[in-house]
Scaffold this motif. Structure first.
Motif, PDB file in Angstrom:
ATOM      1  N   GLY A  91       0.813  -1.230   0.000  1.00 18.89           N
ATOM      2  CA  GLY A  91       0.000   0.000   0.000  1.00 18.89           C
ATOM      3  C   GLY A  91       0.835   1.263   0.000  1.00 18.89           C
ATOM      4  N   HIS A  92       1.792   1.342   0.934  1.00 18.10           N
ATOM      5  CA  HIS A  92       2.597   2.576   0.963  1.00 18.10           C
ATOM      6  C   HIS A  92       3.405   2.680  -0.320  1.00 18.10           C
ATOM      7  N   ASP A 249       7.520  -0.755   9.583  1.00 19.03           N
ATOM      8  CA  ASP A 249       6.986   0.233   8.647  1.00 19.03           C
ATOM      9  C   ASP A 249       6.867   1.588   9.345  1.00 19.03           C
ATOM     10  N   THR A 255      -1.417  -2.326   3.201  1.00 14.41           N
ATOM     11  CA  THR A 255      -2.029  -3.654   3.227  1.00 14.41           C
ATOM     12  C   THR A 255      -2.326  -4.059   4.679  1.00 14.41           C
TER      13      THR A 255
END
Ligand code: PYC
Length: 332
Positions: A91-92, A249, A255
């Protein structure tokens, strides 16, 4: 002895790095991005490790390579490269990739403002808002996400017996909420989570087999999500996602946030139309939402949305030199 050159645009999404490989990636014939990912892993993983690990990258490094899509249904294909491997979806990484690809003219969607991405995990829509010549935000409509298992137990080194759920949001996440033996993110320091997580992940995968119900090529718990109460007034919860061997992260994890919303939806704690703002270990935020309910095989799931921002930090021309004993990277 050859030198391999890669043209990269570097940036970060809410604090977590994204290295977009704009030129130099290998040509790989394939009928889908999932097949291209398999072929890349088999023949070109040295490119991933060389670009992600020291001395050209670091433990948290993450990136992508753009490819022509397999059909006109998509604007571009995205291959994810990271210290943890080639993820089905990130996602990122997607928010950073779309931001920099639009700003650098590497991507021109058929419908301006909405990019249709072919990821190895499936179609991801990326709606972006411009602020002059820059991308201000990207909202992803992610792949179908679901609660895979709940109330599982494991004996964890350091913490002892832990209860957890497993949810899929583009990767499989073991989700640990605060409980008797784990006081929650914020009270347990990040270094301890980094020490404990890789051993714990091995134990989890020995004890439980997770297989995607529609694509059995996606299997295994790759990420651990440690949760806790939010510290920012706008946030609903905080999390620290562990990936690779040493990475936490810095973003709230796209996600991971999708998996968390699928978990909460599966437990009746989020419904269609609800929002869920997730905070990272450095305090950055993703705005999540539950768009609709879906079936994933026989599992009830959701289509999650994730909104965040990214900025370009520079460009780099990176060389992998076959005479270099550290061409394929290392980690200490
Ligand atoms: O944002 O999905 C994400 C992600 C996965 C691993 C690191 N970030």
């Amino acid at each position: 002895m050859a030198r391999h050159t890669f043209f990269c645009v570097d940036g970060h999404t809410c604090g977590n790095p994204v290295r977009l490989v704009a030129g130099g990636g290998p040509r790989i014939e394939a009928t889908s991005m999932f097949e291209r990912r398999q072929k890349f892993i088999a023949a070109y993983d040295w490119i991933r490790t060389g670009l992600m690990f020291e001395p050209r990258g670091h433990d948290m490094m993450s990136g992508s390579i753009l490819y022509p899509p397999s059909s006109d249904d998509y604007d571009v294909g995205v291959l994810y490269i990271e210290t943890s491997g080639c993820l089905p979806m990130c996602g990122h990484g997607t928010i950073g990739t779309v931001t920099m690809a639009i700003e650098e003219g590497l991507l021109t969607p058929q419908t301006p403002g909405v990019a249709r991405l072919e990821t190895p995990a499936g179609l991801v829509l990326a709606e972006y808002e411009m602020d002059g010549e820059y991308v201000a935000s990207v909202k992803l409509t992610n792949v179908p996400s679901f609660l895979a298992a709940e109330g599982l137990e494991i004996d964890c080194p350091h913490f002892g017996r832990l209860t957890f759920d497993v949810a899929y949001g583009g990767n499989f996440y073991a989700i640990f909420e605060p409980q008797e033996n784990f006081a929650g993110v914020g009270t347990v320091d990040v270094d301890t989570l980094v020490q404990v997580s890789p051993k714990l992940r091995t134990l989890l995968n020995e004890a439980y087999e997770m297989v995607h119900p529609v694509n059995p090529g996606i299997r295994g718990i790759t990420h651990l999500q440690w949760t806790g109460p939010a510290t920012q007034p706008e946030a609903d919860a905080r999390n620290a996602v562990f990936y690779g061997d040493k990475a936490i992260d810095r973003s709230p994890c796209g996600t991971g946030t999708s998996a968390r919303m699928a978990q909460l939806h599966g437990k009746g704690l989020l419904k269609v139309g609800d929002s869920f703002t997730h905070e990272s270990v450095i305090g950055s935020l993703f705005e999540g939402g539950v768009k609709e309910e879906v079936l994933v095989g026989t599992k009830r799931g959701i289509i999650p949305t994730i909104k965040g921002w990214a900025v370009k930090t520079g460009t780099s021309i990176i060389t992998l030199d076959e005479r270099d004993p550290y061409m394929t990277g290392f980690s200490v």
